[in-house]
Design an enzyme around this catalytic site. Structure first.
Site, PDB file in Angstrom:
ATOM      1  N   HIS A   6       0.973  -1.441  -0.009  1.00 23.39           N
ATOM      2  CA  HIS A   6       0.134   0.067  -0.063  1.00 23.39           C
ATOM      3  C   HIS A   6       0.934   1.375  -0.015  1.00 23.39           C
ATOM      4  O   HIS A   6       0.749   2.443  -0.761  1.00 23.39           O
ATOM      5  CB  HIS A   6      -0.904  -0.026   1.252  1.00 23.39           C
ATOM      6  CG  HIS A   6      -1.621   1.127   1.493  1.00 23.39           C
ATOM      7  ND1 HIS A   6      -2.757   1.791   0.719  1.00 23.39           N
ATOM      8  CD2 HIS A   6      -1.557   2.058   2.601  1.00 23.39           C
ATOM      9  CE1 HIS A   6      -2.998   2.986   1.061  1.00 23.39           C
ATOM     10  NE2 HIS A   6      -2.327   3.294   2.109  1.00 23.39           N
ATOM     11  N   HIS A  43       1.093   5.303  -2.181  1.00 23.56           N
ATOM     12  CA  HIS A  43       1.480   6.558  -1.683  1.00 23.56           C
ATOM     13  C   HIS A  43       2.770   7.083  -2.451  1.00 23.56           C
ATOM     14  O   HIS A  43       2.994   8.004  -2.749  1.00 23.56           O
ATOM     15  CB  HIS A  43       1.580   6.460  -0.250  1.00 23.56           C
ATOM     16  CG  HIS A  43       0.252   6.474   0.639  1.00 23.56           C
ATOM     17  ND1 HIS A  43      -0.613   7.438   0.485  1.00 23.56           N
ATOM     18  CD2 HIS A  43      -0.187   5.602   1.340  1.00 23.56           C
ATOM     19  CE1 HIS A  43      -1.564   7.246   1.448  1.00 23.56           C
ATOM     20  NE2 HIS A  43      -1.537   5.760   1.847  1.00 23.56           N
ATOM     21  N   GLU A  95      -6.279   8.753   0.544  1.00 25.70           N
ATOM     22  CA  GLU A  95      -6.493   7.635   0.292  1.00 25.70           C
ATOM     23  C   GLU A  95      -7.338   6.850  -0.672  1.00 25.70           C
ATOM     24  O   GLU A  95      -7.113   5.939  -1.270  1.00 25.70           O
ATOM     25  CB  GLU A  95      -7.117   6.854   1.930  1.00 25.70           C
ATOM     26  CG  GLU A  95      -5.796   7.107   2.641  1.00 25.70           C
ATOM     27  CD  GLU A  95      -4.701   6.162   2.981  1.00 25.70           C
ATOM     28  OE1 GLU A  95      -4.709   5.354   1.981  1.00 25.70           O
ATOM     29  OE2 GLU A  95      -3.754   6.605   3.455  1.00 25.70           O
ATOM     30  N   SER A 104      -3.350   0.637  -4.507  1.00 26.88           N
ATOM     31  CA  SER A 104      -2.706  -0.552  -3.946  1.00 26.88           C
ATOM     32  C   SER A 104      -3.348  -1.522  -3.951  1.00 26.88           C
ATOM     33  O   SER A 104      -2.825  -2.876  -3.474  1.00 26.88           O
ATOM     34  CB  SER A 104      -2.068  -0.066  -2.589  1.00 26.88           C
ATOM     35  OG  SER A 104      -2.944   0.023  -1.715  1.00 26.88           O
TER      36      SER A 104
HETATM   37  N1  NLE Z   1      -7.073  -1.696   0.883  1.00 28.66           N
HETATM   38  C1  NLE Z   1      -5.738  -1.052   0.777  1.00 28.66           C
HETATM   39  C2  NLE Z   1      -4.913  -2.155  -0.158  1.00 28.66           C
HETATM   40  O1  NLE Z   1      -5.395  -3.323  -0.003  1.00 28.66           O
HETATM   41  O2  NLE Z   1      -3.802  -1.931  -0.487  1.00 28.66           O
HETATM   42  C3  NLE Z   1      -5.085  -0.706   1.883  1.00 28.66           C
HETATM   43  C4  NLE Z   1      -5.830   0.391   2.446  1.00 28.66           C
HETATM   44  C5  NLE Z   1      -5.093   1.105   3.736  1.00 28.66           C
HETATM   45  C6  NLE Z   1      -5.626   2.438   4.366  1.00 28.66           C
HETATM   46 FE   FE2 Z   2      -2.454   4.942   3.347  1.00 29.50          FE
END
Ligand code: NLE
Ligand code: FE2
Length: 319
Positions: free
Chosen positions: A177, A182, A222, A241
Site C-alpha cells: 500500500h 503513496h 487514500e 494499492s
Molecule cells: N485496501 C488497501 C490495499 O489493499 O492496499 C489498503 C488501504 C489502507 C488504508
Molecule cells: Fe495510506
C-alpha cells in the site's frame, strides 16, 4: 480591615499542546491499531510466524531515529511472492485506472517484480524529486501525529508485508500500500503541495478539526478519484494499492460524489471492505485549491504559502 477579599479567579481549563517544531518532536510511537496485535478477523490472526515477523519489523521502526538511514530488510521468499503478485496485477490496471500524475511518477521508482523495494532507496528518490521523505512506523499512527508528519514533508510508512492469503486487498496499511499507493504520488509536486497543506493545517488544529482533516485525507489521499475528460481515474493510495478495490472502483459498483472539504464528511470505514462511495475532484489543481481554502480557515494564511516549514514560523503563529 475593611478590604474585601478578591473574588476568586474563574477556573479556566485549558489544554496546552506543544506544537512540534521539527520531525523529531512528532511522536511515531503511539500506534492505534494494526500493530503486531492482530484482530481476530485479520487473515494473519492464527499465523504465529507472520505475527512474529511483524513484531520484529515493528521493533525496527520503533528504534529508528530521524536522520538515520532506514534499515534495510531482507524479505522472505513468501513476502517477495506477495509483492510480485500485487505489482503484476496492478501494473496491468494502472494504464486505464490510474491518474496521469501517477503514471508519470511510477516509472521513476523502477519497481521490479522479484525485488521488494527498500524504504531508504525510495525515500532518497522522493527527496530528489519533491523534498519529501519516508519515516518508518510500527503501525497505524494517531491521526494527529500522522498529519503533523506531513507538515514536515514526511510520510510515515509501515515496512511489513500484507498476509499472503489475501494479496488483492487488506484493510490496513502495509508495504504494498505504501510503496505502490503513496510513494509514486509523493513524487508529484502539485500533489505534495496539497498534502502539505493538510499537514500544516493539522499543526494548529484542535481535536475536532483533526478528525475533519483526517476524513479529508481519507477521502482524497487514500480514496480520491479525479476526472480526466469524463473518465474517473484513481489517485487515492487505497485504490492504487489494491487490485480488488481498483476493479471495484472501475466497474460501476460504487457511486461518485463531488468532493467538498467544507461539507460534513461521512464516516471513514477501515475494514468493511471496498468503499461504496468515492469523492471526485474536478481536477487535481481544483482539489488542491479547495483544500487550501478549507485549510486556510484553520491555519494563518502566511504559513500556508511557505513550502519550507521553518520552526520559527510555527513558534510565532502557533505557540
Ligand atoms: N485496501 C488497501 C490495499 O489493499 O492496499 C489498503 C488501504 C489502507 C488504508
Ligand atoms: Fe495510506
Amino acid at each position: 480591615d475593611g478590604t474585601k477579599a478578591a473574588a476568586p479567579e474563574p477556573k479556566v481549563q485549558t489544554e496546552v499542546r506543544r506544537v512540534p517544531q521539527s520531525l523529531e518532536e512528532v511522536d511515531n510511537g503511539q500506534i492505534l491499531g494494526f500493530g503486531a496485535d492482530l484482530a481476530e478477523d485479520h487473515p494473519g490472526f492464527k499465523d504465529q510466524a507472520y505475527k512474529d515477523r511483524r513484531m520484529a519489523i515493528a521493533d525496527i521502526a520503533r528504534a529508528h531515529r530521524v536522520g538515520d538511514p532506514i534499515p534495510r530488510l531482507e524479505y522472505t521468499s513468501e513476502e517477495v511472492h506477495v509483492w510480485n503478485t500485487v505489482l503484476r496485477e496492478l501494473r496491468g490496471l494502472y494504464p486505464d485506472g490510474a491518474c496521469a500524475e501517477f503514471q508519470r511518477c511510477f516509472p521513476l521508482f523502477d519497481f521490479k517484480e522479484d525485488v521488494v523495494p527498500q524504504l531508504e532507496d525510495l525515500s532518497q528518490i522522493l527527496k530528489r524529486e519533491t523534498g519529501w521523505q519516508i519515516r518508518p512506523v510500527a503501525g497505524l499512527l494517531h491521526p494527529r501525529d500522522f498529519l503533523n508528519g506531513l507538515a514536515f514533508q514526511t510520510f510515515h510508512s509501515t515496512q511489513y508485508m500484507r498476509h499472503p492469503s489475501k494479496p488483492m486487498y487488506t484493510p490496513e496499511p502495509d508495504l504494498c500500500h505504501e510503496l505502490l499507493g503513496h510513494v509514486p504520488m509523493l513524487a508529484d509536486p502539485d500533489f505534495c503541495d496539497m498534502v502539505h497543506s493538510i499537514g500544516v493545517a493539522s499543526l494548529c488544529a484542535d481535536d475536532s478539526q483533526i478528525w475533519h482533516l483526517t476524513k479529508i485525507y481519507w477521502f482524497t489521499v487514500e480514496f480520491g478519484v479525479v476526472l480526466e475528460g469524463d473518465e474517473k481515474k484513481a489517485f487515492g493510495a487505497g485504490i492504487l494499492s489494491s487490485y480488488g478495490e481498483m476493479e471495484h472502483m472501475r466497474t460501476g459498483k460504487a457511486y461518485f460524489v463531488p468532493f467538498d472539504p467544507h461539507a460534513k464528511q461521512p464516516k471513514m470505514s477501515y475494514k468493511d471492505g471496498y468503499q461504496n462511495r468515492y469523492f471526485v475532484l474536478k481536477s487535481f489543481k481544483d482539489g488542491a485549491q479547495k483544500l487550501r481554502d478549507y485549510c486556510s480557515d484553520i491555519t494563518p494564511p502566511d504559513i500556508m504559502v511557505e513550502r519550507e516549514i521553518s520552526g520559527q514560523a510555527f513558534k510565532e503563529i502557533c505557540m
